[in-house]
Design a protein around this motif. Structure first.
Motif, PDB file in Angstrom:
ATOM      1  N   MET A   1       0.835  -1.202   0.000  1.00 38.10           N
ATOM      2  CA  MET A   1       0.000   0.000   0.000  1.00 38.10           C
ATOM      3  C   MET A   1       0.871   1.253   0.000  1.00 38.10           C
ATOM      4  O   MET A   1       2.009   1.227   0.441  1.00 38.10           O
ATOM      5  CB  MET A   1      -0.935   0.007   1.213  1.00 38.10           C
ATOM      6  CG  MET A   1      -1.898  -1.174   1.258  1.00 38.10           C
ATOM      7  SD  MET A   1      -3.069  -1.181  -0.117  1.00 38.10           S
ATOM      8  CE  MET A   1      -4.168   0.136   0.393  1.00 38.10           C
ATOM      9  N   VAL A   2       0.285   2.339  -0.445  1.00 39.59           N
ATOM     10  CA  VAL A   2       1.015   3.584  -0.648  1.00 39.59           C
ATOM     11  C   VAL A   2       0.687   4.583   0.461  1.00 39.59           C
ATOM     12  O   VAL A   2      -0.450   4.667   0.930  1.00 39.59           O
ATOM     13  CB  VAL A   2       0.641   4.207  -2.011  1.00 39.59           C
ATOM     14  CG1 VAL A   2       1.353   5.535  -2.226  1.00 39.59           C
ATOM     15  CG2 VAL A   2       0.959   3.240  -3.137  1.00 39.59           C
ATOM     16  N   THR A   3       1.698   5.365   0.855  1.00 38.23           N
ATOM     17  CA  THR A   3       1.479   6.533   1.702  1.00 38.23           C
ATOM     18  C   THR A   3       1.717   7.769   0.849  1.00 38.23           C
ATOM     19  O   THR A   3       2.786   7.914   0.243  1.00 38.23           O
ATOM     20  CB  THR A   3       2.433   6.560   2.903  1.00 38.23           C
ATOM     21  OG1 THR A   3       2.231   5.384   3.686  1.00 38.23           O
ATOM     22  CG2 THR A   3       2.179   7.790   3.767  1.00 38.23           C
ATOM     23  N   VAL A   4       0.724   8.636   0.795  1.00 41.62           N
ATOM     24  CA  VAL A   4       0.833   9.860  -0.002  1.00 41.62           C
ATOM     25  C   VAL A   4       1.264  11.006   0.904  1.00 41.62           C
ATOM     26  O   VAL A   4       0.678  11.209   1.970  1.00 41.62           O
ATOM     27  CB  VAL A   4      -0.500  10.198  -0.696  1.00 41.62           C
ATOM     28  CG1 VAL A   4      -0.392  11.529  -1.445  1.00 41.62           C
ATOM     29  CG2 VAL A   4      -0.898   9.091  -1.658  1.00 41.62           C
ATOM     30  N   VAL A   5       2.261  11.747   0.484  1.00 41.26           N
ATOM     31  CA  VAL A   5       2.745  12.915   1.228  1.00 41.26           C
ATOM     32  C   VAL A   5       2.434  14.162   0.410  1.00 41.26           C
ATOM     33  O   VAL A   5       3.025  14.385  -0.650  1.00 41.26           O
ATOM     34  CB  VAL A   5       4.251  12.825   1.513  1.00 41.26           C
ATOM     35  CG1 VAL A   5       4.738  14.102   2.210  1.00 41.26           C
ATOM     36  CG2 VAL A   5       4.565  11.605   2.367  1.00 41.26           C
ATOM     37  N   PHE A   6       1.481  14.958   0.904  1.00 44.62           N
ATOM     38  CA  PHE A   6       1.195  16.242   0.271  1.00 44.62           C
ATOM     39  C   PHE A   6       2.221  17.269   0.750  1.00 44.62           C
ATOM     40  O   PHE A   6       2.664  17.243   1.895  1.00 44.62           O
ATOM     41  CB  PHE A   6      -0.217  16.697   0.612  1.00 44.62           C
ATOM     42  CG  PHE A   6      -1.284  16.024  -0.199  1.00 44.62           C
ATOM     43  CD1 PHE A   6      -1.764  16.604  -1.365  1.00 44.62           C
ATOM     44  CD2 PHE A   6      -1.784  14.787   0.175  1.00 44.62           C
ATOM     45  CE1 PHE A   6      -2.735  15.973  -2.130  1.00 44.62           C
ATOM     46  CE2 PHE A   6      -2.756  14.143  -0.582  1.00 44.62           C
ATOM     47  CZ  PHE A   6      -3.229  14.741  -1.738  1.00 44.62           C
ATOM     48  N   GLY A   7       2.575  18.191  -0.145  1.00 47.03           N
ATOM     49  CA  GLY A   7       3.547  19.216   0.213  1.00 47.03           C
ATOM     50  C   GLY A   7       4.933  18.642   0.446  1.00 47.03           C
ATOM     51  O   GLY A   7       5.647  19.051   1.364  1.00 47.03           O
ATOM     52  N   ALA A   8       5.341  17.705  -0.412  1.00 46.92           N
ATOM     53  CA  ALA A   8       6.613  17.007  -0.203  1.00 46.92           C
ATOM     54  C   ALA A   8       7.837  17.880  -0.446  1.00 46.92           C
ATOM     55  O   ALA A   8       8.959  17.455  -0.173  1.00 46.92           O
ATOM     56  CB  ALA A   8       6.683  15.768  -1.091  1.00 46.92           C
ATOM     57  N   ARG A   9       7.632  19.083  -0.973  1.00 45.31           N
ATOM     58  CA  ARG A   9       8.750  20.023  -1.097  1.00 45.31           C
ATOM     59  C   ARG A   9       8.802  20.998   0.074  1.00 45.31           C
ATOM     60  O   ARG A   9       9.703  21.835   0.147  1.00 45.31           O
ATOM     61  CB  ARG A   9       8.641  20.816  -2.409  1.00 45.31           C
ATOM     62  CG  ARG A   9       8.780  19.982  -3.662  1.00 45.31           C
ATOM     63  CD  ARG A   9       8.817  20.854  -4.908  1.00 45.31           C
ATOM     64  NE  ARG A   9       8.742  20.053  -6.104  1.00 45.31           N
ATOM     65  CZ  ARG A   9       9.794  19.421  -6.653  1.00 45.31           C
ATOM     66  NH1 ARG A   9      10.978  19.535  -6.084  1.00 45.31           N
ATOM     67  NH2 ARG A   9       9.628  18.698  -7.736  1.00 45.31           N
ATOM     68  N   GLY A  10       7.843  20.915   0.976  1.00 44.55           N
ATOM     69  CA  GLY A  10       7.770  21.854   2.092  1.00 44.55           C
ATOM     70  C   GLY A  10       8.775  21.557   3.185  1.00 44.55           C
ATOM     71  O   GLY A  10       9.427  20.508   3.205  1.00 44.55           O
ATOM     72  N   ASN A  11       8.876  22.480   4.129  1.00 43.57           N
ATOM     73  CA  ASN A  11       9.850  22.342   5.212  1.00 43.57           C
ATOM     74  C   ASN A  11       9.655  21.066   6.014  1.00 43.57           C
ATOM     75  O   ASN A  11      10.623  20.444   6.452  1.00 43.57           O
ATOM     76  CB  ASN A  11       9.757  23.547   6.154  1.00 43.57           C
ATOM     77  CG  ASN A  11      10.301  24.813   5.540  1.00 43.57           C
ATOM     78  OD1 ASN A  11      11.286  24.785   4.820  1.00 43.57           O
ATOM     79  ND2 ASN A  11       9.649  25.937   5.803  1.00 43.57           N
TER      80      ASN A  11
END
Length: 279
Positions: free
Chosen positions: A1-11
């Motif tokens: 299964m996948v974990t999605v990370v929103f804002g992966a360029r953020g601090n």
């Protein structure tokens, strides 16, 4: 299964993505510009925008877990897409403002709480991470004058805050996403030390190897200078917080150590980690 990370360029998001990869998780990172460099080649990077709900179904396809930052615009569309995709656990980067005494009158608290409520009502399990003062706010306040002039200007040099290192917020998120016992939990997080702004400037000076002058200025002068790099809502929030904490210790916490089992990072460590931003 996948974990999605929103804002992966953020601090914070970039450290969440790296931490999940290190834990052996399959990670899908979102970006408005997925073709831009800077993300790990081990990440699956997709184009997504929380304000464009049509981008979300494909982004969340096959996802079991999600790391999300608080953005009220589009939250209902996100919740619907997450439910449809079968997401089971959301970890939200929220704000300690939601539990402050003045939360009802604080626009930042209201925005973050609106997202929390939408997630609570979604039927999806959640974990809320509610940090106090971000150490990275220092970059907004002081990076430009330190680099250009070697000076910090503030009306409240003895105001105290307990800054939180972004890596500690990320470590909490990774622990919540990969461990057990964190669902339906809200973690309020402050830094390990209450420091005056004066002392924080000294830590930055130590990190970059030169003395930084601190000038005491009027509130209006500070408002003008901060307004060059910070939106008005942020300027007023920071000035209000500093005034309230002028000469008063800020709340600290041991939440990071208790939840992750790792030592908490100090502001002095943060300054060393970001020395290049101030040179």
């Amino acid at each position: 299964m996948v974990t999605v990370v929103f804002g992966a360029r953020g601090n914070v998001g970039r450290h969440v993505a790296d931490g999940l990869l290190a834990a052996g998780e399959r990670v899908r990172a979102t970006s408005r510009t997925p073709e831009a460099p800077g993300l790990s080649p081990r990440l699956e990077v997709v184009a997504a925008d929380l304000e464009r709900p049509e981008t979300l179904p494909a982004t969340l396809e096959g996802a079991e877990k999600v790391f999300l930052y608080a953005k009220p615009d589009g939250i209902q569309g996100f919740v619907e897409a997450a439910r449809s995709a079968g997401v089971r656990h959301l970890v939200l980067l929220s704000s300690a403002a939601v539990v402050a005494a003045d939360a009802e009158h604080n626009p930042i608290a209201r925005r973050h709480r609106a997202v929390e409520v939408a997630i609570e009502r979604s039927g999806i399990d959640w974990t809320f991470i509610r940090p106090g003062m971000f150490a990275t706010n220092t970059l907004w306040w002081w990076r430009t004058p330190i680099r250009a002039e070697g000076v910090v200007r503030t009306p409240y040099p003895d105001a105290q805050t307990a800054p939180v290192h972004e890596k500690d917020m990320a470590a909490l998120a990774v622990t919540a996403l990969t461990g057990s016992g964190h669902r339906r939990q809200a973690y309020t997080v402050y830094g390990p030390e209450s420091l005056t702004l004066r002392r924080q400037v000294e830590h930055i000076g130590d990190a970059i190897g030169r003395e930084i002058r601190l000038d005491v200025v009027s509130v209006e002068e500070a408002r003008t200078e901060l307004g060059r790099t910070i939106p008005p809502i942020g300027v007023e929030t920071f000035l209000r917080q500093w005034a309230a904490r002028d000469g008063t210790p800020a709340e600290t916490s041991t939440t990071v150590a208790e939840v992750t089992g790792r030592p908490v990072r100090t502001y002095a460590q943060w300054a060393k980690d970001h020395a290049g931003d101030f040179r």
